[in-house]
Motif scaffolding. Structure first.
Motif, PDB file in Angstrom:
ATOM      1  N   THR A  70       0.739  -1.128  -0.210  1.00 42.20           N
ATOM      2  CA  THR A  70       0.005   0.075  -0.024  1.00 42.20           C
ATOM      3  C   THR A  70       0.951   1.273   0.066  1.00 42.20           C
ATOM      4  OG1 THR A  70      -2.126   1.190   1.358  1.00 42.20           O
ATOM      5  CG2 THR A  70      -0.248   0.095   2.612  1.00 42.20           C
ATOM      6  N   GLY A 120       0.579   6.043  -0.727  1.00 47.45           N
ATOM      7  CA  GLY A 120      -0.161   7.047  -1.310  1.00 47.45           C
ATOM      8  C   GLY A 120      -0.118   7.046  -2.852  1.00 47.45           C
ATOM      9  N   VAL A 121      -1.068   7.742  -3.365  1.00 47.44           N
ATOM     10  CA  VAL A 121      -0.796   7.962  -4.913  1.00 47.44           C
ATOM     11  C   VAL A 121       0.391   8.595  -5.303  1.00 47.44           C
ATOM     12  CG1 VAL A 121      -2.226  10.199  -5.000  1.00 47.44           C
ATOM     13  CG2 VAL A 121      -2.250   8.750  -6.907  1.00 47.44           C
ATOM     14  N   ALA A 144      -4.930   0.598  -2.291  1.00 45.79           N
ATOM     15  CA  ALA A 144      -4.835   2.099  -1.669  1.00 45.79           C
ATOM     16  C   ALA A 144      -5.405   1.955  -0.033  1.00 45.79           C
ATOM     17  CB  ALA A 144      -5.630   2.878  -2.589  1.00 45.79           C
ATOM     18  N   LEU A 145      -6.485   0.977  -0.225  1.00 47.39           N
ATOM     19  CA  LEU A 145      -7.306   0.997   1.101  1.00 47.39           C
ATOM     20  C   LEU A 145      -7.095  -0.401   1.997  1.00 47.39           C
ATOM     21  CD1 LEU A 145     -10.730   2.239  -0.070  1.00 47.39           C
ATOM     22  CD2 LEU A 145      -8.920   3.506   0.936  1.00 47.39           C
ATOM     23  N   GLU A 181      -7.406   0.572   5.684  1.00 50.40           N
ATOM     24  CA  GLU A 181      -9.088   0.918   6.252  1.00 50.40           C
ATOM     25  C   GLU A 181      -9.588  -0.206   6.093  1.00 50.40           C
ATOM     26  OE1 GLU A 181      -7.373   4.615   3.781  1.00 50.40           O
ATOM     27  OE2 GLU A 181      -6.694   2.707   4.088  1.00 50.40           O
ATOM     28  N   ILE A 240      -6.135  14.858  -3.717  1.00 50.88           N
ATOM     29  CA  ILE A 240      -6.059  13.403  -3.624  1.00 50.88           C
ATOM     30  C   ILE A 240      -5.129  13.215  -2.268  1.00 50.88           C
ATOM     31  CG2 ILE A 240      -5.074  11.186  -4.610  1.00 50.88           C
ATOM     32  CD1 ILE A 240      -5.556  12.657  -7.313  1.00 50.88           C
ATOM     33  N   SER A 287      -7.185  13.231   0.858  1.00 50.98           N
ATOM     34  CA  SER A 287      -8.151  12.271   0.890  1.00 50.98           C
ATOM     35  C   SER A 287      -7.419  10.842   1.478  1.00 50.98           C
ATOM     36  CB  SER A 287      -8.854  11.990  -0.175  1.00 50.98           C
ATOM     37  OG  SER A 287      -8.199  11.442  -1.311  1.00 50.98           O
ATOM     38  N   GLN A 288      -6.277  10.754   1.587  1.00 51.20           N
ATOM     39  CA  GLN A 288      -5.476   9.374   1.808  1.00 51.20           C
ATOM     40  C   GLN A 288      -5.194   9.629   3.266  1.00 51.20           C
ATOM     41  OE1 GLN A 288      -2.904   8.988  -1.522  1.00 51.20           O
ATOM     42  NE2 GLN A 288      -4.359   7.604  -2.491  1.00 51.20           N
ATOM     43  N   LEU A 289      -4.659   8.506   3.542  1.00 53.08           N
ATOM     44  CA  LEU A 289      -4.008   8.482   5.129  1.00 53.08           C
ATOM     45  C   LEU A 289      -2.711   9.071   5.102  1.00 53.08           C
ATOM     46  CD1 LEU A 289      -4.341   4.642   6.038  1.00 53.08           C
ATOM     47  CD2 LEU A 289      -5.838   6.514   6.857  1.00 53.08           C
TER      48      LEU A 289
END
Length: 209
Positions: free
Chosen positions: A15, A17-18, A125-126, A129, A167, A170-172
């Motif tokens: 995993t 981030g973008v 990506a998740l 979560e 973006i 919106s991510q961790l």
């Protein structure tokens, strides 16, 4: 690591981030480890196909307007319908994410039974979560600093700085990724440096070819 019915297959989640460069890293892992790699996005498309677990529920929720002439979901129409309504997006995720997890676990069990591989990598990506830390042996965090990620997104995808920032927000956070992942691969620099890190981690896990 032995192979065969009932033998161990190491399960590892990838995993980050973008813009962190997960695709290049997965490509390198695939060439240097006797493994299978499954992308959660691919699994999601699979469980959404006609005849698969999510299909009827999603059609019931979204209507037939999001289908193409072949009966499969039209991704552009689906995205337009979902992302304009947060509540609808949450309902879709509530249908798709559990089905994806079930599919991934069933594929892992198939590989364990077949005994052909030493490791099964899951990219999503998740991962954190969605609680994959509880069902996989380890989570690996692919890190790259924000400036590097922003430049990659601008150059490779044509994103504006504003879109990249949206973006990122919106991510961790980096702290959350590091909290849940025992292994961190720093992909901020050269690929050769990144590959050395991966080699080391594969050796530590007994997975290097």
């Amino acid at each position: 690591m032995q192979k065969g019915n009932g033998f161990s297959v190491k399960t590892i989640g990838i995993t980050g981030g973008v813009g962190a460069g997960k695709s290049q890293i997965l490509s390198y892992i695939e060439k240097n480890c006797n493994c299978r790699i499954l992308l959660a996005d691919d699994a999601a498309h699979r469980v959404e196909e006609p005849g698969q677990p999510c299909y009827r529920e999603l059609v019931s929720l979204l209507g037939t307007d999001v289908l193409g002439a072949d009966g499969f979901f039209d991704r552009q129409k689906m995205a337009a319908a979902i992302f304009s309504r947060k509540e609808l997006l949450e309902k879709v995720n509530g249908i798709v994410h559990p089905a994806v997890k079930t599919y991934i676990l069933s594929e892992i069990e198939k590989e364990r039974a077949a005994g052909r591989i030493d490791a099964f990598f899951v990219e999503a990506a998740l991962l954190i979560e969605e609680g994959y830390g509880a069902i996989l042996d380890a989570l690996w965090y692919i890190y790259a600093d924000e400036d590097v990620r922003r430049r990659r997104l601008t150059e490779s995808r044509g994103y504006s700085d504003q879109k990249a920032e949206q973006i990122f927000a919106s991510q961790l956070s980096e702290a959350e990724f590091r909290k849940h992942c025992k292994v961190v691969i720093d992909n901020s620099g050269s690929l050769s440096d990144t590959y050395l890190q991966i080699d080391e981690r594969l050796k530590e896990a007994g997975l290097k070819k």
